[in-house]
Design an enzyme around this catalytic site. Structure first.
Site, mmCIF file in Angstrom:
data_model
loop_
_atom_site.group_PDB
_atom_site.id
_atom_site.type_symbol
_atom_site.label_atom_id
_atom_site.label_comp_id
_atom_site.label_asym_id
_atom_site.label_seq_id
_atom_site.Cartn_x
_atom_site.Cartn_y
_atom_site.Cartn_z
ATOM 1 N N ASP A 1 42.549 31.603 36.402
ATOM 2 C CA ASP A 1 42.842 32.232 37.686
ATOM 3 C C ASP A 1 44.356 32.228 37.796
ATOM 4 O O ASP A 1 44.964 31.186 38.089
ATOM 5 C CB ASP A 1 42.214 31.441 38.833
ATOM 6 C CG ASP A 1 42.524 32.045 40.200
ATOM 7 O OD1 ASP A 1 43.265 33.043 40.255
ATOM 8 O OD2 ASP A 1 42.029 31.516 41.207
ATOM 9 N N GLU A 16 40.434 36.087 36.460
ATOM 10 C CA GLU A 16 39.890 36.538 37.741
ATOM 11 C C GLU A 16 40.344 37.953 38.075
ATOM 12 O O GLU A 16 39.635 38.701 38.750
ATOM 13 C CB GLU A 16 40.320 35.596 38.865
ATOM 14 C CG GLU A 16 39.777 36.022 40.222
ATOM 15 C CD GLU A 16 40.177 35.110 41.355
ATOM 16 O OE1 GLU A 16 39.492 35.144 42.391
ATOM 17 O OE2 GLU A 16 41.169 34.381 41.214
ATOM 18 N N GLU A 17 41.512 38.317 37.576
ATOM 19 C CA GLU A 17 42.102 39.595 37.964
ATOM 20 C C GLU A 17 41.710 40.749 37.052
ATOM 21 O O GLU A 17 42.280 41.847 37.163
ATOM 22 C CB GLU A 17 43.625 39.466 38.009
ATOM 23 C CG GLU A 17 44.121 38.364 38.943
ATOM 24 C CD GLU A 17 43.567 38.472 40.364
ATOM 25 O OE1 GLU A 17 43.277 39.600 40.809
ATOM 26 O OE2 GLU A 17 43.408 37.424 41.012
ATOM 27 N N ASP A 41 49.108 38.803 42.607
ATOM 28 C CA ASP A 41 47.926 38.584 41.767
ATOM 29 C C ASP A 41 48.059 39.360 40.458
ATOM 30 O O ASP A 41 47.849 38.820 39.363
ATOM 31 C CB ASP A 41 46.650 39.053 42.488
ATOM 32 C CG ASP A 41 46.216 38.145 43.615
ATOM 33 O OD1 ASP A 41 46.187 36.931 43.406
ATOM 34 O OD2 ASP A 41 45.906 38.660 44.696
ATOM 35 N N LEU A 66 46.472 33.248 39.910
ATOM 36 C CA LEU A 66 47.086 32.924 41.200
ATOM 37 C C LEU A 66 46.019 32.479 42.193
ATOM 38 O O LEU A 66 45.375 33.308 42.832
ATOM 39 C CB LEU A 66 47.863 34.123 41.757
ATOM 40 C CG LEU A 66 48.784 33.745 42.917
ATOM 41 C CD1 LEU A 66 49.961 32.913 42.431
ATOM 42 C CD2 LEU A 66 49.280 34.976 43.643
ATOM 43 N N ASP A 67 45.865 31.176 42.305
ATOM 44 C CA ASP A 67 44.945 30.609 43.287
ATOM 45 C C ASP A 67 45.635 30.524 44.642
ATOM 46 O O ASP A 67 46.803 30.169 44.737
ATOM 47 C CB ASP A 67 44.519 29.207 42.842
ATOM 48 C CG ASP A 67 43.779 28.465 43.936
ATOM 49 O OD1 ASP A 67 42.652 28.876 44.262
ATOM 50 O OD2 ASP A 67 44.343 27.484 44.491
ATOM 51 N N GLU A 94 37.640 28.396 37.822
ATOM 52 C CA GLU A 94 38.078 27.595 38.968
ATOM 53 C C GLU A 94 37.345 26.258 39.004
ATOM 54 O O GLU A 94 37.954 25.192 38.920
ATOM 55 C CB GLU A 94 37.867 28.376 40.271
ATOM 56 C CG GLU A 94 38.793 29.582 40.394
ATOM 57 C CD GLU A 94 38.563 30.396 41.659
ATOM 58 O OE1 GLU A 94 39.570 30.801 42.268
ATOM 59 O OE2 GLU A 94 37.392 30.640 42.027
ATOM 60 N N ASP A 110 37.408 40.965 45.609
ATOM 61 C CA ASP A 110 38.443 40.635 46.575
ATOM 62 C C ASP A 110 39.646 41.566 46.392
ATOM 63 O O ASP A 110 40.000 41.924 45.267
ATOM 64 C CB ASP A 110 38.912 39.180 46.387
ATOM 65 C CG ASP A 110 37.770 38.189 46.564
ATOM 66 O OD1 ASP A 110 36.904 38.448 47.412
ATOM 67 O OD2 ASP A 110 37.750 37.172 45.848
#
Length: 343
Positions: A113, A94-95, A72, A115-116, A274, A66
């Site tokens: 995560d 996630e990043e 983020d 920044l959801d 998540e 993404d």
């Protein structure tokens, strides 16, 4: 659940829970570090456009492919910087494609995560941070099932900054008191109502859903005249943390199934940082979390960034969806309504 502040601070709650146990003390210190990062992120989010182009696209993508936005990357860096001096050996974010490794002599790892809901950054809609804390078992740390989590939760950056937390002894919500900088408990021992008339799903993807989800939602939409014999409301914020916080407070189910779109066969949410934290919180609040057929917390992740469908919330409704998967609906063009077979 009606919120009633009992003046218990997060620090006091964690101190009483840890009770001089070394592992629990390490977990408590890590939660403290995560909330420190959360306060810093809340300050940035609270400034909105005054903080600059937080929603600006970067040239990079995250581990799931993404596109990354400026916030983020910034929230990832804030979290890593604050956790580097905690009892955390590794971070799975996630990043970042690869794990961030600090010191494998430390007892814990954090799956996060940072920044959801980043697609909502510029729209002034609630976004958040998700995290799970696990024992450090070296290179296999992030392929442990969610049942091994020692603590998990999420922070919502909305009108109030809210922390939802479980350490395996119920689910609790704390609100940030901006005057003192402390998190104070406002919802103790949250219980998700077992029944509901509300569900959350992105209905724009309806044509891509499998037969089980198609049938479940159709039966809800049929309302009091249909097989469910009651009217339902649909809600969808587009930030997992915001949708789940609503369910914790007033009940409901959150549905993010896999679907027929390319790359969505296993959903889009990541199991480790998540789905697992949300599942732990929901179960501790008396709810349930599955991928439609399996308990989320029992799934063994193939890798840090593996995806999974997520269906969570009110237990009776999640069990009902499971029956739609166990006995796939057989539709006929002769009939406009489903029967009562799964009622």
């Amino acid at each position: 659940m009606t919120p009633v502040s009992d003046d218990t601070t997060l620090d006091a709650y964690l101190a009483a829970w840890a009770a001089n146990d070394p592992t629990r003390e390490a977990v408590a210190r890590t939660i403290g570090a995560l909330t420190e990062a959360g306060v810093a992120i809340a300050e940035i989010v609270g400034r909105g456009a005054l903080e600059g182009a937080m929603a600006a696209q970067t040239d990079a993508t995250n581990a799931g492919g993404d596109a990354q936005k400026a916030l983020d990357v910034r929230t990832h860096d804030i979290t890593v910087d604050i956790l580097k001096d905690s009892p955390v050996a590794r971070i799975g974010s996630e990043e970042a494609e690869d794990e961030v490794v600090f010191d494998d002599g430390r007892p814990l790892v954090v799956a996060i995560d940072p920044l959801d809901g980043s697609s909502n950054i510029e729209t002034n809609v609630s976004i958040g941070t998700l995290f799970g804390i696990l024992p450090n078992v070296g290179d296999a740390s992030f392929t442990q099932p969610g049942t091994n989590q020692l603590a998990a939760g999420f922070i919502v950056y909305g009108p109030a900054t809210a922390l939802v937390l479980t350490v395996g002894e119920g689910a609790h919500a704390f609100m940030l008191d901006r005057a003192s900088g402390r998190f104070i408990r406002t919802h103790a021992d949250i219980k998700i109502p077992p029944q509901t008339k509300e569900y959350a799903i992105n209905a724009s993807n309806q044509r891509h859903w499998d037969d089980a989800i198609q049938a479940y939602v159709a039966d809800c939409l049929a309302g009091a005249e249909g097989p469910r014999e009651k009217n339902f409301n649909m809600r969808w914020v587009g930030s997992l943390v915001a949708d789940v916080f609503r369910i914790l407070v007033r009940g409901g189910v959150y549905l993010y199934p896999g679907d027929a779109r390319q790359g969505y066969g296993s959903g889009r949410l990541r199991l480790v940082y998540e789905c697992n934290p949300i599942a732990f919180v929901c179960e501790q609040a008396g709810g349930a979390a599955t991928d439609g057929q399996r308990r989320i917390l029992e799934i063994e992740p193939a890798s840090l960034h593996v995806r999974s469908p997520l269906l969570c919330g009110s237990i009776e409704e999640i069990e009902r969806v499971g029956r739609y998967y166990a006995d796939p609906p057989r539709r006929s063009p002769l009939f406009a309504k489903r029967g009562l077979f799964l009622a």
